[in-house]
Design an enzyme around this catalytic site. Structure first.
Site, PDB file in Angstrom:
ATOM      1  N   GLY A  41     -18.332 -35.894  57.464  1.00 22.94           N
ATOM      2  CA  GLY A  41     -16.897 -36.145  57.356  1.00 22.94           C
ATOM      3  C   GLY A  41     -16.468 -37.544  57.749  1.00 22.94           C
ATOM      4  N   CYS A  53      -7.957 -17.017  31.427  1.00 22.22           N
ATOM      5  CA  CYS A  53      -8.259 -18.106  30.499  1.00 22.22           C
ATOM      6  C   CYS A  53      -8.013 -17.632  29.067  1.00 22.22           C
ATOM      7  CB  CYS A  53      -9.713 -18.540  30.670  1.00 22.22           C
ATOM      8  SG  CYS A  53     -10.285 -19.668  29.374  1.00 22.22           S
ATOM      9  N   CYS A  86     -11.776 -17.630  27.208  1.00 23.60           N
ATOM     10  CA  CYS A  86     -12.863 -16.751  27.627  1.00 23.60           C
ATOM     11  C   CYS A  86     -12.375 -15.573  28.463  1.00 23.60           C
ATOM     12  CB  CYS A  86     -13.931 -17.541  28.400  1.00 23.60           C
ATOM     13  SG  CYS A  86     -13.482 -17.957  30.081  1.00 23.60           S
ATOM     14  N   CYS A 121      -9.897 -22.565  31.031  1.00 22.84           N
ATOM     15  CA  CYS A 121     -10.738 -23.004  32.143  1.00 22.84           C
ATOM     16  C   CYS A 121     -10.847 -24.523  32.133  1.00 22.84           C
ATOM     17  CB  CYS A 121     -12.156 -22.459  32.007  1.00 22.84           C
ATOM     18  SG  CYS A 121     -12.295 -20.683  32.082  1.00 22.84           S
ATOM     19  N   CYS A 146     -16.650 -22.027  30.770  1.00 18.34           N
ATOM     20  CA  CYS A 146     -15.902 -21.362  29.716  1.00 18.34           C
ATOM     21  C   CYS A 146     -16.792 -21.131  28.487  1.00 18.34           C
ATOM     22  CB  CYS A 146     -14.687 -22.212  29.339  1.00 18.34           C
ATOM     23  SG  CYS A 146     -13.442 -21.334  28.390  1.00 18.34           S
TER      24      CYS A 146
END
Lengths: 186, 283
Positions: free
Chosen positions: B29, B238, B241, B263, B269
């Site tokens: 980080g 979606c 799909c 997507c 997808c």
């Protein structure tokens, strides 16, 4: 100058150092995991893994401290030719090279500053074996990992300095493992 | 491959980047400064991610690039071709076949495993930058772990909008120490950052910072007890799909207010469509 000073570097530096770095990065990202590292053939007392780590990370911008037996003509000449790294004392090094006993005391190495904790030394420790041992937990470790360490207290003390502290790479033959400052040792 | 060094960058530059990546992994980080190079593409096109990828790639890797989840946008295609030409690596659009994935603003839907390395392109690595423009001050705030300002910002969101309105680049705290910008990924992706099996590397070229998350690192999205973090997405399946679990892009399809949701992860997808899943807008 000895004959083996000029040999033993990476034959194909770009791809060999890329492979060596991936081993090194996997080791640092997954403390305790033992990785293979190949490509270097440095003169004794440097191990092939130690040589590969130094060739991958060191250049004229990285002061190196050679501790104990490592501070010999063969190692100095080989490193000078292949990396050009300047040799310094422990207080100013970015990388320290040696056996565990020779690297002590750890208090003299730079541990970074609170604003720049990355300005800390990495100790590359030559070990006689790499195996299971002390229990490790922390970032990079799923539940727990295990690694043979020369001692436990020094790494526990190092962890208390976080985010400051030293990072360790352990080399043995053509294998290496790592222990970043973030790892808890028990 | 005689025109360029392997993966374009010279060896000394790669060593410098590699040293920064190792320190980044050791201090999860924390943003490690590095001497970012000019790349043959403009800042903002992923120069940081490209430099990290160049330092990480080996000839054996299979490389995938996504831009907002899509493999076929200009940015993704040009970076993929760049490494095809300069590193000779195999490329793919399938998440499961890739070993190194460079991404702009998404994490693939398919769970990543231990062989994966995810490289993020980061525009502004400093999460506190829009709250405190001075680098000297934000550096001090990180060193003192002084993150109150960030909580004030999230609180102001709540007082103005009734909820935390930050929807992307949602700040996270890593291992209880550093507050980190996860790059402008949607907050839908935030829960995938923590405990991921893959190594995550972040490169910011213009801002000259590299940071990292080792696998299985604890990453917590900042929130409040009474306003807990929520990974949100458009509340639709979606259109192509039919997936209900993926992050969706909203597409305007005519000038009569017609729209559809698909997507954002094109590989996910397409794989679902190939497996026979069909959404309501599929032809």
């Amino acid at each position: 100058m000895q004959a083996n000073t000029l040999s033993g570097g990476f034959a194909d530096p770009a791809t060999q150092s890329a492979h060596a770095f991936r081993s090194l990065m996997e080791a640092m990202a997954r403390p305790g995991a033992i990785q293979d590292i190949h490509g270097a053939a440095p003169p004794a007392p440097l191990s092939p893994a130690m040589g590969a780590v130094l060739l991958t990370l060191c250049d004229t911008e990285t002061p190196v401290y050679l501790a104990g037996d490592m501070d010999c003509e063969a190692a100095r000449a080989w490193l000078a030719f292949h990396t050009g790294a300047p040799f310094v004392g422990p207080a100013h090094c970015m990388f320290a090279v040696g056996k565990w006993d020779a690297l002590a005391p750890l208090a003299v190495y730079p541990i970074g500053t609170s604003e720049y904790p990355d300005r800390s030394a990495t100790l590359i420790v030559e070990c006689s074996e790499l195996a299971a041992g002390a229990t490790l937990t922390g970032p990079g470790i799923k539940d727990q990992a295990t690694l043979s360490l020369p001692e436990v207290e020094a790494f526990q003390a190092n962890r208390t300095l976080f985010p400051l502290g030293l990072d360790f790479i352990f080399t043995c033959g053509e294998r290496l493992a790592a222990l970043p400052r973030s790892t808890k040792v028990s | 491959m005689t025109e360029y060094n392997f993966a374009y960058l010279d060896e000394q530059t790669k060593r410098m980047i590699r040293r920064a990546i190792l320190k980044g992994l050791a201090i999860p980080g924390y943003q490690v400064p590095f001497a970012s190079r000019e790349m043959p593409m403009p800042y903002g096109w992923g120069t940081g991610g490209v430099q990290v990828s160049a330092a990480v790639l080996t000839p054996k890797d299979t490389f995938k690039v996504i831009d907002q989840g899509a493999d076929d946008t200009t940015n993704a295609v040009s970076i993929r071709t760049f490494f095809q030409r300069t590193a000779g690596v195999a490329t793919t659009t399938a998440t499961s076949d890739a070993t190194v994935i460079q991404t702009r603003h998404r994490i693939p839907e398919e769970p990543l495993h231990e062989g994966h390395i995810l490289v993020y392109q980061v525009p502004i690595p400093e999460p506190l930058r829009f709250l405190e423009p001075r680098e000297s001050e934000t550096r001090k705030m990180h060193s003192l772990e002084e993150y109150g300002l960030m909580h004030v910002k999230l609180y102001e969101d709540i007082s103005r909008h009734g909820h935390i309105a930050t929807s992307y680049a949602y700040p996270v705290k890593v291992e209880g120490r550093y507050v980190m910008d996860p790059s402008p990924i949607p907050k839908f992706d935030n829960p995938k950052l923590g405990d991921m099996a893959a190594i995550q590397l972040f490169g910011a070229g213009r801002e000259q910072r590299i940071y990292a998350l080792p696998p299985y690192t604890q990453v917590v999205s900042l929130d409040f007890e009474d306003h807990p973090f929520e990974a949100s997405k458009a509340d639709h399946p979606c259109g192509m799909c039919g997936a209900t679990d993926s992050y969706l892009d909203e597409l305007i399809i005519d000038d009569l207010g017609g729209r559809m949701f698909v997507c954002s992860d094109t590989d996910y997808c397409e794989a679902r469509q190939a497996a026979g899943h069909k959404g309501k807008d599929a032809a």
